[in-house]
Design a protein around this motif. Structure first.
Motif, PDB file in Angstrom:
ATOM      1  N   ALA A   1      -4.238   4.590 -22.183  1.00  0.00           N
ATOM      2  CA  ALA A   1      -3.553   4.673 -23.474  1.00  0.00           C
ATOM      3  C   ALA A   1      -2.068   4.898 -23.227  1.00  0.00           C
ATOM      4  CB  ALA A   1      -4.131   5.824 -24.291  1.00  0.00           C
ATOM      5  N   VAL A   2      -1.235   4.186 -23.973  1.00  0.00           N
ATOM      6  CA  VAL A   2       0.213   4.310 -23.783  1.00  0.00           C
ATOM      7  C   VAL A   2       0.851   4.798 -25.082  1.00  0.00           C
ATOM      8  CG1 VAL A   2       2.342   3.122 -23.124  1.00  0.00           C
ATOM      9  CG2 VAL A   2       0.162   2.352 -22.168  1.00  0.00           C
ATOM     10  N   LEU A   3       1.386   5.992 -25.016  1.00  0.00           N
ATOM     11  CA  LEU A   3       2.039   6.583 -26.180  1.00  0.00           C
ATOM     12  C   LEU A   3       3.519   6.209 -26.183  1.00  0.00           C
ATOM     13  CD1 LEU A   3       2.528   8.593 -28.512  1.00  0.00           C
ATOM     14  CD2 LEU A   3       2.342  10.448 -26.861  1.00  0.00           C
ATOM     15  N   LEU A   4       3.928   5.494 -27.214  1.00  0.00           N
ATOM     16  CA  LEU A   4       5.339   5.104 -27.322  1.00  0.00           C
ATOM     17  C   LEU A   4       6.092   6.230 -28.000  1.00  0.00           C
ATOM     18  CD1 LEU A   4       4.935   1.404 -28.504  1.00  0.00           C
ATOM     19  CD2 LEU A   4       5.325   2.253 -26.184  1.00  0.00           C
ATOM     20  N   ALA A   5       6.813   6.991 -27.211  1.00  0.00           N
ATOM     21  CA  ALA A   5       7.499   8.152 -27.779  1.00  0.00           C
ATOM     22  C   ALA A   5       8.972   8.178 -27.364  1.00  0.00           C
ATOM     23  CB  ALA A   5       6.793   9.435 -27.346  1.00  0.00           C
ATOM     24  N   GLY A   6       9.542   6.995 -27.218  1.00  0.00           N
ATOM     25  CA  GLY A   6      10.947   6.932 -26.789  1.00  0.00           C
ATOM     26  C   GLY A   6      11.906   6.783 -27.955  1.00  0.00           C
ATOM     27  N   GLY A   7      11.377   6.625 -29.169  1.00  0.00           N
ATOM     28  CA  GLY A   7      12.236   6.359 -30.332  1.00  0.00           C
ATOM     29  C   GLY A   7      13.062   7.572 -30.713  1.00  0.00           C
ATOM     30  N   MET A   8      14.054   7.337 -31.561  1.00  0.00           N
ATOM     31  CA  MET A   8      14.987   8.405 -31.929  1.00  0.00           C
ATOM     32  C   MET A   8      14.582   9.109 -33.220  1.00  0.00           C
ATOM     33  SD  MET A   8      18.011   8.094 -29.978  1.00  0.00           S
ATOM     34  CE  MET A   8      19.472   7.893 -30.939  1.00  0.00           C
ATOM     35  N   GLY A   9      13.697   8.458 -33.997  1.00  0.00           N
ATOM     36  CA  GLY A   9      13.259   9.062 -35.255  1.00  0.00           C
ATOM     37  C   GLY A   9      14.430   9.429 -36.158  1.00  0.00           C
ATOM     38  N   THR A  10      15.417   8.549 -36.252  1.00  0.00           N
ATOM     39  CA  THR A  10      16.619   8.894 -37.019  1.00  0.00           C
ATOM     40  C   THR A  10      16.309   9.092 -38.505  1.00  0.00           C
ATOM     41  OG1 THR A  10      17.134   6.540 -37.175  1.00  0.00           O
ATOM     42  CG2 THR A  10      18.303   7.798 -35.499  1.00  0.00           C
ATOM     43  N   ARG A  11      15.303   8.346 -39.014  1.00  0.00           N
ATOM     44  CA  ARG A  11      15.005   8.476 -40.441  1.00  0.00           C
ATOM     45  C   ARG A  11      14.439   9.847 -40.781  1.00  0.00           C
ATOM     46  NH1 ARG A  11      11.513   3.194 -40.937  1.00  0.00           N
ATOM     47  NH2 ARG A  11      11.442   3.494 -38.682  1.00  0.00           N
ATOM     48  N   LEU A  12      13.717  10.419 -39.839  1.00  0.00           N
ATOM     49  CA  LEU A  12      13.138  11.746 -40.066  1.00  0.00           C
ATOM     50  C   LEU A  12      14.228  12.819 -39.975  1.00  0.00           C
ATOM     51  CD1 LEU A  12      10.399  13.014 -40.641  1.00  0.00           C
ATOM     52  CD2 LEU A  12      10.045  13.248 -38.191  1.00  0.00           C
ATOM     53  N   GLY A  13      15.236  12.488 -39.196  1.00  0.00           N
ATOM     54  CA  GLY A  13      16.419  13.349 -39.171  1.00  0.00           C
ATOM     55  C   GLY A  13      16.289  14.613 -38.350  1.00  0.00           C
TER      56      GLY A  13
ATOM     57  N   ALA B   1       2.642   1.156 -13.886  1.00  0.00           N
ATOM     58  CA  ALA B   1       1.699   0.064 -14.176  1.00  0.00           C
ATOM     59  C   ALA B   1       0.911  -0.291 -12.904  1.00  0.00           C
ATOM     60  CB  ALA B   1       2.454  -1.156 -14.686  1.00  0.00           C
ATOM     61  N   GLN B   2       1.635  -0.342 -11.776  1.00  0.00           N
ATOM     62  CA  GLN B   2       0.964  -0.682 -10.515  1.00  0.00           C
ATOM     63  C   GLN B   2      -0.108   0.352 -10.171  1.00  0.00           C
ATOM     64  OE1 GLN B   2       4.133  -0.635 -11.279  1.00  0.00           O
ATOM     65  NE2 GLN B   2       5.448  -1.722  -9.859  1.00  0.00           N
ATOM     66  N   LYS B   3       0.238   1.611 -10.420  1.00  0.00           N
ATOM     67  CA  LYS B   3      -0.706   2.696 -10.117  1.00  0.00           C
ATOM     68  C   LYS B   3      -1.936   2.557 -11.031  1.00  0.00           C
ATOM     69  CE  LYS B   3      -1.835   7.067  -8.778  1.00  0.00           C
ATOM     70  NZ  LYS B   3      -3.045   7.275  -9.514  1.00  0.00           N
ATOM     71  N   ALA B   4      -1.678   2.246 -12.300  1.00  0.00           N
ATOM     72  CA  ALA B   4      -2.791   2.094 -13.253  1.00  0.00           C
ATOM     73  C   ALA B   4      -3.720   0.980 -12.767  1.00  0.00           C
ATOM     74  CB  ALA B   4      -2.250   1.779 -14.649  1.00  0.00           C
ATOM     75  N   MET B   5      -3.124  -0.149 -12.362  1.00  0.00           N
ATOM     76  CA  MET B   5      -3.949  -1.275 -11.907  1.00  0.00           C
ATOM     77  C   MET B   5      -4.738  -0.880 -10.659  1.00  0.00           C
ATOM     78  SD  MET B   5      -1.717  -4.700 -12.635  1.00  0.00           S
ATOM     79  CE  MET B   5      -0.072  -4.060 -12.455  1.00  0.00           C
ATOM     80  N   ALA B   6      -4.067  -0.172  -9.753  1.00  0.00           N
ATOM     81  CA  ALA B   6      -4.750   0.257  -8.524  1.00  0.00           C
ATOM     82  C   ALA B   6      -5.918   1.194  -8.858  1.00  0.00           C
ATOM     83  CB  ALA B   6      -3.754   0.950  -7.588  1.00  0.00           C
ATOM     84  N   ASP B   7      -5.769   1.941  -9.943  1.00  0.00           N
ATOM     85  CA  ASP B   7      -6.842   2.858 -10.368  1.00  0.00           C
ATOM     86  C   ASP B   7      -7.959   2.132 -11.126  1.00  0.00           C
ATOM     87  OD1 ASP B   7      -5.428   4.944  -9.288  1.00  0.00           O
ATOM     88  OD2 ASP B   7      -4.637   5.686 -11.200  1.00  0.00           O
ATOM     89  N   GLY B   8      -7.777   0.841 -11.345  1.00  0.00           N
ATOM     90  CA  GLY B   8      -8.837   0.065 -12.013  1.00  0.00           C
ATOM     91  C   GLY B   8      -8.652  -0.112 -13.505  1.00  0.00           C
ATOM     92  N   VAL B   9      -7.479   0.300 -14.029  1.00  0.00           N
ATOM     93  CA  VAL B   9      -7.248   0.120 -15.473  1.00  0.00           C
ATOM     94  C   VAL B   9      -7.026  -1.372 -15.742  1.00  0.00           C
ATOM     95  CG1 VAL B   9      -5.684   0.650 -17.395  1.00  0.00           C
ATOM     96  CG2 VAL B   9      -6.276   2.435 -15.740  1.00  0.00           C
ATOM     97  N   GLU B  10      -7.740  -1.894 -16.729  1.00  0.00           N
ATOM     98  CA  GLU B  10      -7.613  -3.317 -17.074  1.00  0.00           C
ATOM     99  C   GLU B  10      -7.031  -3.535 -18.457  1.00  0.00           C
ATOM    100  OE1 GLU B  10     -11.419  -5.212 -16.595  1.00  0.00           O
ATOM    101  OE2 GLU B  10     -11.587  -4.567 -14.506  1.00  0.00           O
ATOM    102  N   TRP B  11      -7.094  -2.482 -19.276  1.00  0.00           N
ATOM    103  CA  TRP B  11      -6.637  -2.612 -20.670  1.00  0.00           C
ATOM    104  C   TRP B  11      -5.709  -1.455 -21.005  1.00  0.00           C
ATOM    105  CZ3 TRP B  11      -8.129  -6.801 -23.538  1.00  0.00           C
ATOM    106  CH2 TRP B  11      -9.205  -7.539 -23.049  1.00  0.00           C
ATOM    107  N   LEU B  12      -4.663  -1.742 -21.761  1.00  0.00           N
ATOM    108  CA  LEU B  12      -3.769  -0.666 -22.202  1.00  0.00           C
ATOM    109  C   LEU B  12      -3.684  -0.656 -23.721  1.00  0.00           C
ATOM    110  CD1 LEU B  12      -0.860  -0.927 -19.590  1.00  0.00           C
ATOM    111  CD2 LEU B  12      -2.576   0.892 -19.766  1.00  0.00           C
ATOM    112  N   ASN B  13      -4.032   0.490 -24.283  1.00  0.00           N
ATOM    113  CA  ASN B  13      -3.953   0.645 -25.737  1.00  0.00           C
ATOM    114  C   ASN B  13      -2.616   1.315 -26.062  1.00  0.00           C
ATOM    115  OD1 ASN B  13      -5.791   2.624 -28.232  1.00  0.00           O
ATOM    116  ND2 ASN B  13      -4.460   0.871 -28.481  1.00  0.00           N
TER     117      ASN B  13
END
Ligand code: UTP
Length: 408
Positions: free
Chosen positions: A93-105, A218-230
């Motif tokens: 699972a990939v959590l996208l948490a790099g945004g600035m959330g400027t609207r939330l202030g 990503a390389q580490k994930a693949m080496a660990d057998g991860v095939e899908w990223l949510n």
């Protein structure tokens, strides 16, 4: 890079003003500025034509959606396939948490926002609680990759550590940082955020896989057998992560990507809709949806573009690898950009004062050969927090949590 080289690079990019305060800087600050000039890619600024962005689209036609009744019919089967993949460690699972959330202030990372009423309930906590539901069903932890940015990396890690990852095992969590892009005024001149620093902002959520790869994650994930990223957004507090039924349906459909979608609540709702563009899966943003498309009907007489994306996609890693080097379109977004004013003092604009440049995850869909659009129940899975009040706000998200029996 020395001063002369930096000056030459800036001249070529039409950004000589960046060295305006150079003589006033300490040796350390000079070094910092020269290093930033060396690594900054100014090419995005060239895509600004007279301060306006042009974006051509191909021929848009409807894309079929797997709707709730069909999903219910096959639910058991999909769940079994999904849980099996999760147990075998094939789903991350990939959590996208790099945004600035400027609207939330708030200056803090969005995930640190506390939506609790009678107790503390942080957004990060809500997401991990939901992820834990699947962990319990599968009896297996799901590797969680968290994308942060230069603006919130330390704060995010510090906060999660301090809260003991809300019960998630530390060894199942990996962080990586996204790239930054320069931000500019309406004439395409980059702003300075300090006398020794060009204003930058995170380069949008579309660069997540490239960044994941740059960090070796990503390389580490693949080496660990991860095939899908949510991959999913931080700000939907009802987000179902690594949902076994969804995972199973996408695997069963042999698609390169799956997209969770909800029925729009109005034809002009501000949400991107799934479609085909020149015969390939795609997403049209709400502001690109013409009146004609908004009211179009499919062959059954149903609204043709009525399923909106909620930023929850399941990508097959090998398909992501295939497109890793491709350039996604650049979106030019008007924003409030902290900068130095004419007098060289720090200013926090109250109104938008320029542009930042972003790549978007939704544009990755068009790069995929096949996409399963998978309907989910809106009131059970979609409670985004974008604004302080009104639509998609803390208030609306709290009401939806209550409706789902979540005690806040
Ligand atoms: P938004 O499009 O809502 O952007 O992000 P934002 O920066 O968080 O908020 P505003 O527009 O300034 O108010 C949707 C998701 O994509 C992530 C966000 O963290 C959120 O999960 N995102 C956005 C990134 O990870 N990086 C980015 O550069 C932009």
């Amino acid at each position: 890079m020395n001063y002369e080289q930096a000056a030459a690079k800036l001249r070529e990019a039409g950004q000589e003003h960046v060295l305006k305060y150079y003589e006033e800087l300490t040796p350390r600050q000079k070094e910092q500025l020269l290093a930033q000039i060396e690594t900054t890619d100014f090419s995005s600024l060239a895509s600004l034509k007279d301060g306006k962005h042009e974006n051509g689209r191909g021929v848009i036609t409807p894309l079929g959606v797997m709707q709730l009744p069909r999903i219910r019919e096959r639910q058991k089967e999909f769940r079994k396939i999904g849980l099996d993949a999760i147990r075998k460690g094939k789903v991350g699972a990939v959590l996208l948490a790099g945004g600035m959330g400027t609207r939330l202030g708030s200056d803090d990372p969005k995930g640190m926002y506390n939506i609790g009423l009678t107790r503390d309930v942080y957004i990060f906590q809500r997401l991990i609680e939901n992820l834990m539901d699947v962990v319990r069903q599968a009896d297996a932890y799901i590797p969680l990759y968290v994308m942060t940015s230069d603006k919130n990396h330390e704060a995010t890690i510090g906060f999660l550590k301090e809260h003991d990852y809300f019960g998630y095992p530390e060894e199942s969590v990996t962080f990586f940082m996204q790239e930054m892009a320069p931000a500019c005024d309406y004439q395409g001149k980059v702003y300075l955020e300090e006398k020794w620093k060009i204003s930058t902002s995170p380069n949008g959520n579309g660069g997540w896989y490239t960044s994941m790869h740059k960090w070796g994650v990503a390389q580490k994930a693949m080496a660990d057998g991860v095939e899908w990223l949510n991959v999913f957004a931080v700000d939907n507090v009802l987000q179902r992560i690594a949902d076994p039924c969804f995972v199973g349906a996408v695997i069963d459909g042999a698609c390169e990507v799956g997209a969770k979608v909800v029925r729009k609540c109005a034809p002009d709702e501000k949400i991107g809709v799934v479609c085909l563009e020149d015969g390939r899966p795609s997403i049209v943003e709400y502001y690109e949806l013409t009146e004609e498309l908004m009211n179009a009907r499919d062959e059954n007489g149903d609204p043709a573009y009525y399923f909106g994306v909620i930023l929850n996609y399941l990508f097959r890693i090998d398909a992501l690898e295939k497109i890793r080097e491709r350039n996604l379109p650049l979106h030019i977004v008007e924003k409030k950009i902290p900068c130095l004013n004419e007098a060289g003092e720090k200013a926090r604009p109250q109104e938008p004062n320029g542009y930042k440049f972003e790549q978007l995850v939704l544009d990755m869909i068009h790069e995929m050969d096949s996409c399963l659009s998978f309907e989910v129940e809106r009131n059970r899975e979609f409670a985004p927090i974008k604004n302080r009040t009104g639509i998609d706000s803390v208030e609306s998200a709290r009401a939806l949590c209550k409706e789902n029996g979540i005690v806040l």
